[in-house]
Design an enzyme around this catalytic site. Structure first.
Site, PDB file in Angstrom:
ATOM      1  N   SER A   1       0.800  -1.225   0.000  1.00 18.39           N
ATOM      2  CA  SER A   1       0.000   0.000   0.000  1.00 18.39           C
ATOM      3  C   SER A   1       0.835   1.278   0.000  1.00 18.39           C
ATOM      4  O   SER A   1       0.653   2.146   0.847  1.00 18.39           O
ATOM      5  CB  SER A   1      -0.941   0.003   1.213  1.00 18.39           C
ATOM      6  OG  SER A   1      -1.888   1.036   1.057  1.00 18.39           O
TER       7      SER A   1
ATOM      8  N   CYS B   1       2.078   6.446  -7.556  1.00 17.48           N
ATOM      9  CA  CYS B   1       1.926   7.672  -8.350  1.00 17.48           C
ATOM     10  C   CYS B   1       2.679   8.844  -7.725  1.00 17.48           C
ATOM     11  O   CYS B   1       2.953   9.830  -8.403  1.00 17.48           O
ATOM     12  CB  CYS B   1       0.443   8.012  -8.509  1.00 17.48           C
ATOM     13  SG  CYS B   1      -0.529   6.603  -9.046  1.00 17.48           S
TER      14      CYS B   1
ATOM     15  N   ILE C   1     -11.017 -17.570  -8.866  1.00 17.28           N
ATOM     16  CA  ILE C   1      -9.814 -16.711  -8.923  1.00 17.28           C
ATOM     17  C   ILE C   1     -10.177 -15.415  -9.642  1.00 17.28           C
ATOM     18  O   ILE C   1     -10.672 -15.434 -10.780  1.00 17.28           O
ATOM     19  CB  ILE C   1      -8.640 -17.407  -9.639  1.00 17.28           C
ATOM     20  CG1 ILE C   1      -8.331 -18.756  -8.967  1.00 17.28           C
ATOM     21  CG2 ILE C   1      -7.413 -16.503  -9.645  1.00 17.28           C
ATOM     22  CD1 ILE C   1      -7.194 -19.531  -9.607  1.00 17.28           C
TER      23      ILE C   1
HETATM   24  P1  FAD Z   1       0.683  -2.486  -8.199  1.00 18.75           P
HETATM   25  O1  FAD Z   1       0.096  -1.319  -7.550  1.00 18.75           O
HETATM   26  O2  FAD Z   1       2.005  -2.329  -8.880  1.00 18.75           O
HETATM   27  O3  FAD Z   1       0.811  -3.629  -7.132  1.00 18.75           O
HETATM   28  C1  FAD Z   1       1.265  -4.904  -7.492  1.00 18.75           C
HETATM   29  C2  FAD Z   1       2.044  -5.486  -6.322  1.00 18.75           C
HETATM   30  O4  FAD Z   1       2.046  -6.892  -6.454  1.00 18.75           O
HETATM   31  C3  FAD Z   1       3.498  -5.061  -6.315  1.00 18.75           C
HETATM   32  O5  FAD Z   1       3.824  -4.419  -5.102  1.00 18.75           O
HETATM   33  C4  FAD Z   1       4.278  -6.354  -6.485  1.00 18.75           C
HETATM   34  O6  FAD Z   1       5.469  -6.380  -5.727  1.00 18.75           O
HETATM   35  C5  FAD Z   1       3.289  -7.371  -5.975  1.00 18.75           C
HETATM   36  N1  FAD Z   1       3.486  -8.723  -6.530  1.00 18.75           N
HETATM   37  C6  FAD Z   1       3.672  -9.040  -7.828  1.00 18.75           C
HETATM   38  N2  FAD Z   1       3.764 -10.375  -7.969  1.00 18.75           N
HETATM   39  C7  FAD Z   1       3.646 -10.899  -6.732  1.00 18.75           C
HETATM   40  C8  FAD Z   1       3.667 -12.216  -6.233  1.00 18.75           C
HETATM   41  N3  FAD Z   1       3.831 -13.249  -7.029  1.00 18.75           N
HETATM   42  N4  FAD Z   1       3.517 -12.405  -4.898  1.00 18.75           N
HETATM   43  C9  FAD Z   1       3.323 -11.351  -4.060  1.00 18.75           C
HETATM   44  N5  FAD Z   1       3.312 -10.084  -4.489  1.00 18.75           N
HETATM   45  C10 FAD Z   1       3.451  -9.860  -5.802  1.00 18.75           C
HETATM   46  N6  FAD Z   1      -1.514   5.679 -12.559  1.00 18.75           N
HETATM   47  C11 FAD Z   1      -2.358   6.731 -12.640  1.00 18.75           C
HETATM   48  O7  FAD Z   1      -3.542   6.519 -12.938  1.00 18.75           O
HETATM   49  N7  FAD Z   1      -1.946   8.000 -12.385  1.00 18.75           N
HETATM   50  C12 FAD Z   1      -0.664   8.285 -12.051  1.00 18.75           C
HETATM   51  O8  FAD Z   1      -0.309   9.442 -11.801  1.00 18.75           O
HETATM   52  C13 FAD Z   1       0.258   7.215 -11.991  1.00 18.75           C
HETATM   53  N8  FAD Z   1       1.548   7.450 -11.696  1.00 18.75           N
HETATM   54  C14 FAD Z   1       2.406   6.400 -11.593  1.00 18.75           C
HETATM   55  C15 FAD Z   1       3.735   6.660 -11.285  1.00 18.75           C
HETATM   56  C16 FAD Z   1       4.626   5.620 -11.176  1.00 18.75           C
HETATM   57  C17 FAD Z   1       6.063   5.905 -10.856  1.00 18.75           C
HETATM   58  C18 FAD Z   1       4.187   4.269 -11.356  1.00 18.75           C
HETATM   59  C19 FAD Z   1       5.143   3.131 -11.234  1.00 18.75           C
HETATM   60  C20 FAD Z   1       2.875   4.001 -11.692  1.00 18.75           C
HETATM   61  C21 FAD Z   1       1.967   5.063 -11.808  1.00 18.75           C
HETATM   62  N9  FAD Z   1       0.635   4.847 -12.153  1.00 18.75           N
HETATM   63  C22 FAD Z   1      -0.225   5.897 -12.241  1.00 18.75           C
HETATM   64  C23 FAD Z   1       0.143   3.482 -12.428  1.00 18.75           C
HETATM   65  C24 FAD Z   1      -0.485   2.858 -11.195  1.00 18.75           C
HETATM   66  O9  FAD Z   1       0.386   2.984 -10.117  1.00 18.75           O
HETATM   67  C25 FAD Z   1      -0.801   1.411 -11.468  1.00 18.75           C
HETATM   68  O10 FAD Z   1      -1.703   1.363 -12.533  1.00 18.75           O
HETATM   69  C26 FAD Z   1      -1.404   0.694 -10.277  1.00 18.75           C
HETATM   70  O11 FAD Z   1      -0.556   0.757  -9.179  1.00 18.75           O
HETATM   71  C27 FAD Z   1      -1.675  -0.765 -10.638  1.00 18.75           C
HETATM   72  O12 FAD Z   1      -2.160  -1.449  -9.515  1.00 18.75           O
HETATM   73  P2  FAD Z   1      -1.875  -3.009  -9.363  1.00 18.75           P
HETATM   74  O13 FAD Z   1      -2.494  -3.430  -8.077  1.00 18.75           O
HETATM   75  O14 FAD Z   1      -2.237  -3.715 -10.594  1.00 18.75           O
HETATM   76  O15 FAD Z   1      -0.304  -3.108  -9.274  1.00 18.75           O
END
Ligand code: FAD
Length: 569
Positions: free
Chosen positions: A48, A52, A289
């Site tokens: 968490s 961004c 899932i």
């Molecule tokens: P994430 O938030 O990346 O979370 C996935 C997590 O799963 C990670 O912490 C990873 O370590 C964990 N994980 C992966 N595989 C495993 C496993 N096998 N076992 C346990 N844990 C695992 N979006 C916007 O809309 N506006 C913005 O301004 C914006 N700015 C951004 C800036 C940056 C620098 C970045 C990197 C992204 C930005 N984004 C932005 C995109 C946004 O952060 C992502 O779209 C969003 O976080 C995706 O959510 P998620 O849960 O899919 O993945």
């Protein structure tokens, strides 16, 4: 809505990935089911955190690192009774047994955990090209706090050095600004011939100008080809056009690939863009899932196509719905996603929603450009706002929009995104009852102005031509003032200010196809109506006027001199 399992027979929900989608899923599941056992596995150090916000911490706009942790482990434990395990990687899913295999990186042991329902939100990983030198200690991608800390330390060490950012997408542009803010000399490299490839080129060209205005070197149309290294560090970046750039620090911002290995190895279906296939309740091809976030494919809200849309908003919304559906067996369906996105680049903001002209079907769509002030022109501080509206010529539905300006971009994009979601037409946009007082907007908001122009086009009151149309063999009348014309004009145009048009109409040939243009499309519309009603056979309006044409790559004159166009697209 009640949870599907009772307190005597609590359901075990396992969630993979503890950031945007995963954390939203976990907390929503808890709010919906007090008795479920909720286990959240995060392979890295932190769950968490605010992905961004990471660029803004590197740039020094966010100064307190602890603020990047949105929900601390204690909050998961005490408020939500969620078992959060960081440094725990889920390495396999056994669908028959309904277990996951977990590697505890703290203890170096592997164990299995049973689940009734499983939610995958493993996100995406930065694309890293396989080039010699890419593993050097001064080449970085930015995805998590560990990356952030490494980049932060590298900038501290060489804040007067050269930074090369590869990729002019959203994260690349944010990093350019933040590295510049820290004092680095920044070069931005982009393979395409425009920055911000999701936007149409003439809109993105304004962002390019803002970068150049701030001293950023912008290198378009060439990709990363290799590195020169010295002492384990990259010293130069080599581009496909053989340019060599000095580099003390390199940021790779060339996109992300979805983390689908777990899903793929478990036999879950993947879609046409490589993301996990989910239904409207975020269930994968195995109904026990679920998946959410950057790893999945959503339905696009205009094209209807399944595609990956790696943004925080959809990830959070999808995670929340998946969390609810997993424990309750019901939820609202996930709405299609428009890909609404925004970025600030120094004093310019650029945003888009829905389709662009690149992605809309050219046979059934048209675009209108307007340039108006973001609030009433007579109120101090009015700044020009460029708005592009794309609409369907068959049913007048709004298909997409882009805006670039210093202020007011976000609210126009959000209003239009809402309208698209509610399937509004351009006629509906003309009727929006928007909040207005001079410091905030205009009685006729830029959205209204764009919609009026689109309706005039659809109603046959005005036929528009694209801002990059070829002027050859056309009678082109520029109806701006002589002063404006002297500052910037286009070869082959005649200047008759709109207020002199009735007196000087004899200078024009009414039988010739005539294009009328002005600064932004407001005066040219008036002029076109005058010419049409004076018997001119074909009158066309250059949509967007000079302010858009000057960004299309067409030749421009400043004074008597022809100068190269600012946009190379
Ligand atoms: P994430 O938030 O990346 O979370 C996935 C997590 O799963 C990670 O912490 C990873 O370590 C964990 N994980 C992966 N595989 C495993 C496993 N096998 N076992 C346990 N844990 C695992 N979006 C916007 O809309 N506006 C913005 O301004 C914006 N700015 C951004 C800036 C940056 C620098 C970045 C990197 C992204 C930005 N984004 C932005 C995109 C946004 O952060 C992502 O779209 C969003 O976080 C995706 O959510 P998620 O849960 O899919 O993945």
């Amino acid at each position: 809505m009640n949870a599907s399992a009772s307190s005597k027979n609590p359901l075990t929900l396992v969630i993979v990935g503890g950031v945007a989608g995963g954390a939203s899923a976990a907390t929503r599941a808890r709010r919906m089911d007090e008795h479920a056992r909720i286990i959240l596995y995060e392979k890295d150090e932190h769950a968490s955190f605010a992905n961004c916000g990471l660029p803004y911490y590197i740039g020094g706009e966010i100064t307190d690192r602890s603020k990047l942790i949105v929900a601390k482990p204690e909050l998961f434990r005490d408020r939500f009774n969620i078992e959060l395990h960081t440094r725990h990687e889920v390495t396999a899913i056994n669908r028959r047994e309904k277990t996951v295999t977990v590697l505890d990186r703290n203890k170096g042991i592997t164990f299995t955990q049973k689940y009734d329902k499983l939610i995958l939100s493993p996100g995406a990983s930065p694309v890293v090209p396989s080039l010699r030198g890419v593993e050097s200690s001064n080449v970085f991608s930015l995805r998590n706090l560990a990356d952030t800390d490494r980049i932060f330390a590298a900038v501290n060490a060489r804040s007067d050095g050269h930074a090369v950012v590869i990729g002019a997408g959203f994260i690349g542009l944010e990093m350019v600004e933040m590295l510049h803010r820290r004092g680095m000399k920044v070069t931005l490299v982009e393979l395409q011939k425009q920055v911000l490839p999701p936007l149409d080129p003439e809109m993105a060209s304004r962002v390019e100008q803002e970068l150049i205005r701030n001293g950023v070197k912008v290198h378009l149309g060439a990709g990363l080809a290799g590195f020169e290294t010295s002492g384990g560090n990259v010293s130069k970046v080599i581009l496909s056009d053989e340019t060599k750039l000095d580099a003390d620090l390199v940021i790779l911002g060339i996109g992300v690939k979805p983390n689908v290995k777990l899903a793929q190895e478990a036999g879950l279906a993947l879609g046409r863009t490589g993301g996990i296939v989910v239904n409207e309740y975020l269930q994968t091809s195995d109904p026990d899932i679920y998946a959410a976030g950057d790893a999945v494919e959503y339905r696009h809200g205009v094209s209807g196509l399944q595609q990956r849309i790696p943004l925080a908003g959809p990830a959070n919304r999808a995670g929340r719905l998946a969390g609810q559906h997993a424990v309750c067996g019901q939820s609202r369906p996930m709405a299609p996603v428009l890909g609404t996105a925004i970025v600030r680049v120094f004093e310019t903001t650029a945003a888009l929603t829905g389709l662009t002209q690149k992605t809309a079907d050219p046979a059934h769509s048209r675009a209108i450009w307007v340039t108006t002030n973001h609030h009433a022109g007579y109120y101090p501080g009015a700044k020009p706002l460029n708005l592009k509206l794309i609409y369907d010529t068959r049913d007048s539905r709004v298909l997409g929009a882009q805006a670039v300006g210093a202020q007011g971009v976000d609210k126009r994009m959000d209003v239009i995104a809402t309208a698209i979601q509610l399937k509004a037409t351009v006629y509906d946009l003309t009727e929006l009852d928007l909040a207005y007082a001079p410091p905030f907007g205009s009685a006729k908001d830029p959205i209204h102005m764009a919609a009026f122009a689109a309706c005039n086009d659809l109603d046959g009151l005005m036929t528009t031509v694209r801002p990059d149309v070829d002027f050859e063999n056309m009678q082109v009348v520029d109806v701006r003032t002589a002063k404006e014309f002297a500052e910037l004009s286009f070869p082959g145009t005649i200047n008759i200010p709109v207020d002199e048009l009735r007196q000087r109409i004899g200078e024009l040939d009414p039988k010739k196809e005539t294009i009328v243009t002005c600064a932004s499309g407001v005066r040219s519309y008036v002029a076109a109506r005058i010419l049409e009603q004076h018997g001119f056979s074909t009158v066309l309006e250059l949509t967007g006027g000079a302010s858009v044409r000057s960004h299309t790559g067409q030749p421009v004159k400043r004074g008597k001199e022809e100068v190269p166009p600012p946009c190379r697209a």
